[in-house]
Design a protein around this motif. Structure first.
Motif, PDB file in Angstrom:
ATOM      1  N   ASN A  56     -71.723  59.141  95.159  1.00 44.04           N
ATOM      2  CA  ASN A  56     -71.389  59.870  96.389  1.00 44.04           C
ATOM      3  C   ASN A  56     -72.617  60.089  97.271  1.00 44.04           C
ATOM      4  N   HIS A  58     -73.263  58.265 100.074  1.00 47.38           N
ATOM      5  CA  HIS A  58     -73.060  57.755 101.427  1.00 47.38           C
ATOM      6  C   HIS A  58     -73.316  58.798 102.513  1.00 47.38           C
ATOM      7  N   GLN A  59     -72.778  59.999 102.342  1.00 50.89           N
ATOM      8  CA  GLN A  59     -72.961  61.045 103.357  1.00 50.89           C
ATOM      9  C   GLN A  59     -74.426  61.470 103.456  1.00 50.89           C
ATOM     10  N   TYR A  74     -73.709  50.542 101.808  1.00 48.07           N
ATOM     11  CA  TYR A  74     -74.250  51.883 101.619  1.00 48.07           C
ATOM     12  C   TYR A  74     -73.514  52.922 102.459  1.00 48.07           C
ATOM     13  N   GLY A  75     -72.395  52.531 103.064  1.00 47.78           N
ATOM     14  CA  GLY A  75     -71.593  53.465 103.837  1.00 47.78           C
ATOM     15  C   GLY A  75     -71.781  53.394 105.338  1.00 47.78           C
TER      16      GLY A  75
END
Length: 154
Positions: A56, A58-59, A74-75
């Motif tokens: 998690n 990405h953000q 990578y988002g």
């Protein structure tokens, strides 16, 4: 542990200001323990730049990196591959060579050996070395010099 020491050494000794942030992503479960052992050898300025994410991530990346330049894997939105950037290829080769020589085995997020990633890195290193050898042949170098500076006959 040897992987971490090599990666840290290369990063902070040779590329200390390469970026304002260092993201370690897909860190396996044992990474935090190993990282605790490596931290005392790291410069404080390097530690302050680091963020470690198992999953998690990405953000977290998008907080510091514009989505248009961040690769999709990578988002982000970019189609660009690191393999198209010469400096990234050289950095990947340098780190990869040290890892392979040290006997390190790449692992997945679950901490298990990832033979596919290790094999892919071996192939990349071999291909990079072939490319470099081809570029450094005397015939190619001489031709390039002649074309660049010209000859008396021109």
């Amino acid at each position: 542990l040897l992987f971490l020491k090599n990666a840290v050494s290369i990063s902070q000794d040779h590329y200390p200001e390469r970026g304002s942030k260092i993201f370690i992503i897909n860190a396996p479960f044992f990474f935090k323990r190993a990282f605790t052992l490596v931290k005392p050898f790291m410069a404080e300025a390097t530690l302050e730049k680091m963020e470690v994410h198992a999953k998690n991530f990405h953000q977290a990346l998008l907080k510091d990196i514009d989505a248009d330049v961040l690769p999709k894997r990578y988002g982000g939105n970019s189609e660009e591959s690191d393999d198209n950037v010469p400096f990234e290829r050289l950095l990947r080769y340098t780190v990869g060579t040290r890892l392979l020589k040290s006997g390190a085995v790449l692992t997945g997020a679950d901490g298990e050996p990832d033979e596919q990633s290790t094999d892919a890195l071996k192939r990349f290193v071999a291909e990079f070395e072939k490319e470099q050898a081809k570029q450094l042949t005397p015939e190619d170098s001489q031709g390039t010099i002649t074309e660049s500076i010209g000859t008396d006959d021109n």
